[in-house]
Write a protein that holds these residues in place. Sequence first.
Motif, PDB file in Angstrom:
ATOM      1  N   UNK A  60      -0.098   4.255  -1.592  1.00  0.00           N
ATOM      2  CA  UNK A  60      -1.305   4.573  -2.348  1.00  0.00           C
ATOM      3  C   UNK A  60      -1.586   3.543  -3.439  1.00  0.00           C
ATOM      4  N   UNK A  61      -0.512   2.967  -4.024  1.00  0.00           N
ATOM      5  CA  UNK A  61      -0.726   1.947  -5.054  1.00  0.00           C
ATOM      6  C   UNK A  61      -1.482   0.760  -4.440  1.00  0.00           C
ATOM      7  N   UNK A  62      -1.118   0.383  -3.209  1.00  0.00           N
ATOM      8  CA  UNK A  62      -1.823  -0.703  -2.508  1.00  0.00           C
ATOM      9  C   UNK A  62      -3.265  -0.311  -2.230  1.00  0.00           C
ATOM     10  N   UNK A  63      -3.404   0.970  -1.795  1.00  0.00           N
ATOM     11  CA  UNK A  63      -4.753   1.458  -1.477  1.00  0.00           C
ATOM     12  C   UNK A  63      -5.651   1.388  -2.720  1.00  0.00           C
ATOM     13  N   UNK A  64      -5.067   1.626  -3.869  1.00  0.00           N
ATOM     14  CA  UNK A  64      -5.837   1.638  -5.118  1.00  0.00           C
ATOM     15  C   UNK A  64      -6.463   0.250  -5.349  1.00  0.00           C
ATOM     16  N   UNK A  65      -5.665  -0.796  -5.113  1.00  0.00           N
ATOM     17  CA  UNK A  65      -6.174  -2.162  -5.278  1.00  0.00           C
ATOM     18  C   UNK A  65      -7.252  -2.445  -4.228  1.00  0.00           C
ATOM     19  N   UNK A  66      -6.956  -1.947  -3.004  1.00  0.00           N
ATOM     20  CA  UNK A  66      -7.948  -2.156  -1.947  1.00  0.00           C
ATOM     21  C   UNK A  66      -9.257  -1.411  -2.240  1.00  0.00           C
ATOM     22  N   UNK A  67      -9.121  -0.255  -2.884  1.00  0.00           N
ATOM     23  CA  UNK A  67     -10.331   0.524  -3.210  1.00  0.00           C
ATOM     24  C   UNK A  67     -11.246  -0.295  -4.117  1.00  0.00           C
ATOM     25  N   UNK A  68     -10.624  -1.107  -4.993  1.00  0.00           N
ATOM     26  CA  UNK A  68     -11.421  -1.947  -5.890  1.00  0.00           C
ATOM     27  C   UNK A  68     -12.227  -2.966  -5.083  1.00  0.00           C
ATOM     28  N   UNK A  72     -10.637   0.389   1.157  1.00  0.00           N
ATOM     29  CA  UNK A  72      -9.667   1.489   1.275  1.00  0.00           C
ATOM     30  C   UNK A  72     -10.189   2.583   2.202  1.00  0.00           C
ATOM     31  N   UNK A  73     -10.871   2.173   3.254  1.00  0.00           N
ATOM     32  CA  UNK A  73     -11.334   3.147   4.245  1.00  0.00           C
ATOM     33  C   UNK A  73     -12.345   4.129   3.647  1.00  0.00           C
ATOM     34  N   UNK A  74     -13.126   3.677   2.709  1.00  0.00           N
ATOM     35  CA  UNK A  74     -14.200   4.492   2.142  1.00  0.00           C
ATOM     36  C   UNK A  74     -13.773   5.338   0.960  1.00  0.00           C
ATOM     37  N   UNK A  75     -12.482   5.342   0.589  1.00  0.00           N
ATOM     38  CA  UNK A  75     -12.058   6.128  -0.572  1.00  0.00           C
ATOM     39  C   UNK A  75     -12.331   5.354  -1.852  1.00  0.00           C
ATOM     40  N   UNK A  76     -12.768   6.111  -2.899  1.00  0.00           N
ATOM     41  CA  UNK A  76     -13.058   5.442  -4.174  1.00  0.00           C
ATOM     42  C   UNK A  76     -11.777   5.282  -4.986  1.00  0.00           C
ATOM     43  N   UNK A  79     -10.682   8.645  -6.264  1.00  0.00           N
ATOM     44  CA  UNK A  79     -10.065   9.524  -5.249  1.00  0.00           C
ATOM     45  C   UNK A  79      -8.606   9.094  -4.988  1.00  0.00           C
ATOM     46  N   UNK A  80      -8.409   7.789  -4.855  1.00  0.00           N
ATOM     47  CA  UNK A  80      -7.041   7.319  -4.584  1.00  0.00           C
ATOM     48  C   UNK A  80      -6.140   7.625  -5.781  1.00  0.00           C
ATOM     49  N   UNK A 291      -5.318 -12.297   6.557  1.00  0.00           N
ATOM     50  CA  UNK A 291      -4.701 -11.449   7.584  1.00  0.00           C
ATOM     51  C   UNK A 291      -4.297 -10.123   6.957  1.00  0.00           C
ATOM     52  N   UNK A 292      -3.888 -10.155   5.682  1.00  0.00           N
ATOM     53  CA  UNK A 292      -3.591  -8.908   4.962  1.00  0.00           C
ATOM     54  C   UNK A 292      -4.441  -8.860   3.687  1.00  0.00           C
ATOM     55  N   UNK A 293      -4.571  -7.637   3.125  1.00  0.00           N
ATOM     56  CA  UNK A 293      -5.385  -7.480   1.908  1.00  0.00           C
ATOM     57  C   UNK A 293      -4.476  -7.582   0.677  1.00  0.00           C
ATOM     58  N   UNK A 294      -5.120  -7.627  -0.507  1.00  0.00           N
ATOM     59  CA  UNK A 294      -4.340  -7.651  -1.767  1.00  0.00           C
ATOM     60  C   UNK A 294      -3.530  -6.360  -1.897  1.00  0.00           C
ATOM     61  N   UNK A 295      -4.148  -5.242  -1.456  1.00  0.00           N
ATOM     62  CA  UNK A 295      -3.444  -3.943  -1.518  1.00  0.00           C
ATOM     63  C   UNK A 295      -2.204  -3.971  -0.644  1.00  0.00           C
ATOM     64  N   UNK A 296      -2.340  -4.574   0.562  1.00  0.00           N
ATOM     65  CA  UNK A 296      -1.181  -4.681   1.458  1.00  0.00           C
ATOM     66  C   UNK A 296      -0.057  -5.436   0.758  1.00  0.00           C
TER      67      UNK A 296
END
Length: 598
Positions: A60-68, A72-76, A79-80, A291-296
Motif C-alpha cells: 500500500x505504501x507503493x500504491x500511495x506514491x502511485x496514486x500521486x 494506482x488503479x483509480x484509487x485516490x 483512499x489508499x 518498466x516499473x513505477x515509482x510506487x513499485x
Amino acid sequence: MARGNRDDILEEDKKRKVNKAGIQSFLEIFKFVRPYRGYLIVGLISLALSALATLGFPLLAGKLVDAADNKAGGYSINQVTIALMGILLLNAIFAFLRIRTFANVSEKSLRDIRVALYDKLVHLSIPFFEERRVGELTSRITSDVQQLQDVLSFTLAEFLRQAITLVVGILLLLVFYPKLTLFMLATFPIIVIGAIIFGRYIRKLSKRTQDSLAYANTIVMETLQGVHTVKAYTNEVYETNRYSNALAKVIQNALNGAKYRGLLVSFIIFVVLGGIVGVIWYAATLYSQRIITAGDLISFTLFTGFVGASVAGLGEIYSQLQKTIGASERIRELLGQENEETSFPEKETLKQVGDIAFSNVHFSYPTRPDIEVLKGINIQIRNGQKIALVGHSGSGKSTITSLLLRYYQPSVGNILVSGINIEALELKELRKHIGIVPQDVLLFGGSIAENISYGKPLATLDEIKAAARKANALEFVEKFPEGFSTIVGERGVKLSGGQRQRIAIARAILKDPEILILDEATSSLDAESERLVQDALDELMKDRTTIIIAHRLATIRKVDYIYVLSDGLIQEQGTHDDLSDKENGIYSNLLRLQFEIS
Ligand SMILES: Nc1ncnc2c1ncn2[C@@H]1O[C@H](COP(=O)(O)OP(=O)(O)OP(=O)(O)O)[C@@H](O)[C@H]1O
C-alpha cells in the motif's frame, strides 16, 4: 566452580543440533501447554494475521506514491491512505492480542512446569541429591525454565512471524516483481556463506575471551576471599602482577576477536550494502525505462527490507532454539527421575510404635559403594528406652539414624519397627512417628510460629506456645516485639545456636512422635544455654523411645543403654556403669580423654 559448570552447559547448548530427538523432548515439554491451547490458537491466528497485515504495508505504501501519479488503479491518495491506516489499526489490534495471549500461555504453563519440577525435586531420594550439586538443580527451575519462557512468550511467536514474512514475502515479490526478485536472490548465497564463516570464527574467539576473563575473575575472587593470607605474606604486589598478566591474555584475545568482527562489518558494508546498491541500480534502471513505477520501487525496497530482516532474525532464533532444546532435555530428564517412594502392593501400618531392631545391617553409601560403612549392626531398643550411639567421628552413628528414617536402604539385613520391616511401610507412615532434633538446626524463612509448627502445620497458637514453653523457648520468643510472628531465617532475626535448638525441640514436642532422634550439637553452648537446652531435651525425651547420637559423653550418663561403634561394628555395649569400669575399653578410654581435655 559452579559458574564454570553453568558456562560449560551453555557452551554445550550452542553445539546442540536441532535434531529429531531434541525437538521431541521440546515437544514433550509442550504437554504443559496443552491445557492452555485455546489461548495458544487465538495467539497463533492473531500472529498470522498481524504478519500478513504487516506485509500489506509495503504494497500500500507503493500504491500511495502511485496514486500521486494516478497509477494506482483509480484509487485516490486519500483512499489508499485510509486503507493503509486500516491495516495499521488491524496490525495493532492483532499484535496486542498476540502478546497478551502468548503471555497467558507461557506464564501459566511455566508455572506448571516449575511446580512439577519442584514437586519432583522434593520427592526425590537423598542419594539423588548427593550425586548432584544444589546449584545445578536450582538452575533447572530458574535458568532452564527461563529459557523455555523466552521461547514460549517471544521466540516461538517471532519464529512464526519471521517464517511467514519470509515465505509469503518472497512469494509476493516473485509474483509482483519477478525480475527484480531473482536479481536480489542471486546476491543471497555470497552474503549467507560469508556471514556463516565469519560468525563461527568470531564465536570461537569470543569464547576464548570469556574463558580468559573468567580466569582473571577467579584471581580477584580468590584473593578477596583469602585477603588475610595475602596480607600475612605481603603478597599484594605479587597478586596484582598475577591479575594484570591474566588481563593481558584477555586483551590479546579480545583484540584478536575485534579484528575478525571488524572484518565482518567491512564485509557486510561492502558486500551486503553493495548488493543492495546493485539491486537498487537494477530497479532504477527498470524505472528509468518505465518498466516499473515509482510506487513499485518503494514497495519492492520495503519488501526486500522486511524479507532481509526476517532472514537475519531467523539466524538468531536458531541459536535460541538450540539453547531451548538443551534446557528442555535437562528438564525432561529430571521429571523422568523416579520418586523416593516406590509403590508397594500391600503397605502395612504401625499400630503400636516403639520397639526398634537393627538386625545384621550392612551398608555402603551409593556414592561410595566400595567402602562398607556399617558391617553388621545389631541393635535392640525397647519401647520407651533411651539409648546412645557413641564412637569417634565418622564411625557411622548418623548413618544408623539415616537408615532408620529410610533415607537409604541397607545392603544386607533388616530394620524393624514394632516387628515390621520398615521397607514394608509407606515412608509417610514410618516418618510421621519419628522426630529429629538435628545438630545444626535449619530454620526456614518464616515466622517462629511457622517454624515450630513445621511438624504439625495445623497447630493452634496455643499449642505452639505450649510446645515453646516446654522447650524453654517461650521466654526469649516473647521478648521479641513481634513474639511468635518474628521472622527468622536468612532475612529475619538471627537466633543464637541455643535458641535455634530450643525452637527445634519445640518443633519436635509439637509433632509428638513416638521415636526421637537427637543429634547432639558439637559446638558447646555457655553454661546457662546448655542447662536450658538440656532441660528442654529431658522434657522432650519423656516417655519416648530415644536414640541419642552422642558427641559429649557427659550428657549421656542418664541413658539406659550405650552402643559403642568403631570400624562399622558395635564393639561395646552396656550401661554407663558397665562400660566405664571396663579396663582398656573404648568407652572408658573416651571418657578418660574427655575428662582430661575438660
Ligand atoms: N552421604 C554420604 N556419602 C558418602 N559417605 C558418607 C556419607 N555420609 C557419611 N559418609 C561416610 O560414612 C562414614 C560414617 O559417617 P557418619 O556420618 O555416619 O559418622 P558419625 O559417626 O555420625 O560421625 P560424626 O560424629 O562426625 O557426625 C564416614 O566415613 C563418612 O565419611
